[in-house]
Design an enzyme around this catalytic site. Structure first.
Site, PDB file in Angstrom:
ATOM      1  N   LEU A  18      -4.338  -5.770   1.488  1.00 61.03           N
ATOM      2  CA  LEU A  18      -3.712  -6.530   0.406  1.00 61.03           C
ATOM      3  C   LEU A  18      -2.085  -6.096   0.332  1.00 61.03           C
ATOM      4  O   LEU A  18      -1.996  -4.950   0.662  1.00 61.03           O
ATOM      5  CB  LEU A  18      -4.558  -6.140  -1.113  1.00 61.03           C
ATOM      6  CG  LEU A  18      -5.860  -6.580  -1.064  1.00 61.03           C
ATOM      7  CD1 LEU A  18      -6.476  -5.993  -2.117  1.00 61.03           C
ATOM      8  CD2 LEU A  18      -5.920  -8.321  -1.130  1.00 61.03           C
TER       9      LEU A  18
ATOM     10  N   CYS B 101     -24.068  -0.341   0.065  1.00 65.69           N
ATOM     11  CA  CYS B 101     -22.980   0.537  -0.021  1.00 65.69           C
ATOM     12  C   CYS B 101     -23.209   2.031  -0.474  1.00 65.69           C
ATOM     13  O   CYS B 101     -22.742   3.075   0.215  1.00 65.69           O
ATOM     14  CB  CYS B 101     -21.901  -0.102  -0.368  1.00 65.69           C
ATOM     15  SG  CYS B 101     -21.776  -0.215  -2.274  1.00 65.69           S
TER      16      CYS B 101
ATOM     17  N   CYS C  13     -23.461   5.479   2.067  1.00 67.18           N
ATOM     18  CA  CYS C  13     -22.377   6.490   2.246  1.00 67.18           C
ATOM     19  C   CYS C  13     -22.952   7.860   2.364  1.00 67.18           C
ATOM     20  O   CYS C  13     -23.647   8.418   1.490  1.00 67.18           O
ATOM     21  CB  CYS C  13     -21.465   6.494   0.824  1.00 67.18           C
ATOM     22  SG  CYS C  13     -20.208   7.501   0.852  1.00 67.18           S
TER      23      CYS C  13
ATOM     24  N   CYS D 195     -14.830  10.691  -0.173  1.00 69.78           N
ATOM     25  CA  CYS D 195     -14.600   9.523   0.802  1.00 69.78           C
ATOM     26  C   CYS D 195     -14.141  10.231   2.330  1.00 69.78           C
ATOM     27  O   CYS D 195     -13.069  11.034   2.300  1.00 69.78           O
ATOM     28  CB  CYS D 195     -13.760   8.726   0.285  1.00 69.78           C
ATOM     29  SG  CYS D 195     -13.468   6.959   1.218  1.00 69.78           S
TER      30      CYS D 195
ATOM     31  N   LYS E  24      -4.681  17.224   3.614  1.00 67.73           N
ATOM     32  CA  LYS E  24      -4.113  18.056   4.540  1.00 67.73           C
ATOM     33  C   LYS E  24      -4.591  19.268   4.967  1.00 67.73           C
ATOM     34  O   LYS E  24      -4.179  20.055   5.729  1.00 67.73           O
ATOM     35  CB  LYS E  24      -2.424  18.204   3.864  1.00 67.73           C
ATOM     36  CG  LYS E  24      -1.855  16.805   3.687  1.00 67.73           C
ATOM     37  CD  LYS E  24      -1.824  15.780   4.875  1.00 67.73           C
ATOM     38  CE  LYS E  24      -1.368  14.499   4.427  1.00 67.73           C
ATOM     39  NZ  LYS E  24      -1.841  13.411   5.322  1.00 67.73           N
TER      40      LYS E  24
ATOM     41  N   ASP F 222       0.663  -1.307  -0.031  1.00 68.17           N
ATOM     42  CA  ASP F 222      -0.014   0.114   0.039  1.00 68.17           C
ATOM     43  C   ASP F 222       0.773   1.122  -0.024  1.00 68.17           C
ATOM     44  O   ASP F 222       0.456   2.459   0.609  1.00 68.17           O
ATOM     45  CB  ASP F 222      -0.818   0.009   1.299  1.00 68.17           C
ATOM     46  CG  ASP F 222      -1.921   1.275   1.285  1.00 68.17           C
ATOM     47  OD1 ASP F 222      -2.357   1.418   0.137  1.00 68.17           O
ATOM     48  OD2 ASP F 222      -2.311   1.409   2.189  1.00 68.17           O
TER      49      ASP F 222
ATOM     50  N   SER G  14     -12.553   8.559   4.534  1.00 65.16           N
ATOM     51  CA  SER G  14     -11.223   8.421   4.896  1.00 65.16           C
ATOM     52  C   SER G  14     -10.159   9.304   4.122  1.00 65.16           C
ATOM     53  O   SER G  14      -9.333   9.372   4.850  1.00 65.16           O
ATOM     54  CB  SER G  14     -11.002   6.800   4.161  1.00 65.16           C
ATOM     55  OG  SER G  14     -11.522   5.676   5.146  1.00 65.16           O
TER      56      SER G  14
ATOM     57  N   CYS H 157     -22.139  -8.987  -6.319  1.00 63.39           N
ATOM     58  CA  CYS H 157     -23.040  -7.823  -5.772  1.00 63.39           C
ATOM     59  C   CYS H 157     -24.234  -7.739  -6.066  1.00 63.39           C
ATOM     60  O   CYS H 157     -25.330  -7.633  -5.229  1.00 63.39           O
ATOM     61  CB  CYS H 157     -22.135  -6.586  -5.909  1.00 63.39           C
ATOM     62  SG  CYS H 157     -20.516  -6.262  -5.132  1.00 63.39           S
TER      63      CYS H 157
END
EC number: 1.17.99.6
Length: 311
Positions: free
Chosen positions: A168, A194, A198, A214, A223, A133, A216, A188
């Protein structure tokens, strides 16, 4: 000439499982033809927001042979992090499950080093690189290509037997191996849980996430200040977000992880809303010492917590 590829592939997969990985699949190192237009379109629409690094190494993201000279195989691995443990104060700003314990980058890198050493000791010298990642590798595309699962509508990789709460990683090496069949079926169906759940409408179409919306991204990658348009839409998340996975029906098959390093840090789940609203440098360093939460630094975490306060 004797074909060692099946033997070597089985050795590697067995060792990966022994090291604690949940699944291991192997695919041929080649150009990801289907991914090229998708990635280009995603970048052109600025869905990566401030993640400008996503614009770099476009060719390398699509062809592992440009990352590793002589690359023949991409070994894809998944590592479970699911837990049913929760923060004790239901009103406390929320932290994504994956960040409860030690930083996964370090945990997985150690396992990949061990797997590489095993290959060299049991098969022979190989040239290659390990990826967790943090490099231009399209993890989900390779995991799908190696048969681990399919890419869901929330753009996460989903396994029929294990859900989607897993990390992963890859080993890209110059050893030719037996290659698994790509995962062909999308399971799906007509489900849109989902997309419906959201709160920032970041999942704009099946398998297409506007990263700049998103939660996350907003709480970790961004920033600058979080845009006011997301006020009251972040659902009390202060680091990451699990919503699109929590609502996914396939995650009823998630199993508790067995990785000691992912056990919640001492005191983390006990932090109250007051503790987090008034978090000090001392508490931050103590509780998040080995955690991925350190990425935001104290200032970033405070920014997120302040953003959650009512106007």
């Amino acid at each position: 000439m004797y074909n060692n590829k099946p033997k070597y592939s089985k050795l590697i997969k067995d060792e990966a499982l022994r090291l604690g990985f949940m699944a291991c699949g192997i695919s041929k190192a080649e150009f990801l033809e289907d991914e090229a237009p998708r990635l280009e379109n995603w970048l052109n629409k600025n869905y990566h927001g401030e993640m400008k690094y996503m614009e770099n190494y476009f060719d390398k993201r699509l062809d592992p042979r440009l990352l590793v000279d002589g690359a023949k195989s991409v070994i894809s691995l998944s590592l479970n992090y699911y837990t049913d443990e929760k923060q004790k104060d239901p009103s406390a700003p929320k932290i994504s499950k994956y960040a409860y314990g030690n930083d996964y980058h370090h945990v997985i890198k150690d396992k990949l080093k061990a797997l590489t050493l095993f290959i060299e000791e049991n098969i022979g010298a190989v040239a290659g690189r390990a990826f967790v990642d943090s490099a231009p590798v399209l993890d989900r595309a390779w995991a799908k290509k190696s048969g681990i699962g399919w890419i869901g509508k929330n753009s996460n990789l989903i396994s029929k037997t294990d859900g989607s709460f897993f990390f992963l990683a890859e080993l890209i090496i110059d050893l030719e191996l037996d290659y698994d069949d790509p995962f062909q079926t999308d399971h799906c169906g007509t489900c849109t849980r989902c997309l419906d759940a959201c709160p920032t409408d970041a999942i704009i179409a099946p398998q297409v996430v506007d990263g700049s919306k998103c939660i996350s991204y907003l709480t970790i990658e961004l920033k600058n200040e979080i845009p006011n348009q997301f006020k009251d839409k972040i659902d009390n998340w202060m680091f990451g977000c699990d919503i699109c996975q929590d609502v996914c029906p396939w995650n009823r098959f998630s199993k508790m992880h067995q990785e000691d390093a992912f056990a919640p840090a001492d005191g983390l789940l006990d932090l109250t809303a007051k503790d987090l609203t008034e978090i000090t440098d001392e508490v931050f360093k103590k509780v998040f010492k080995g955690s991925a939460v350190k990425r935001t630094k104290l200032a970033g975490l405070k920014r997120n917590v302040d953003f959650l306060k009512p106007i």
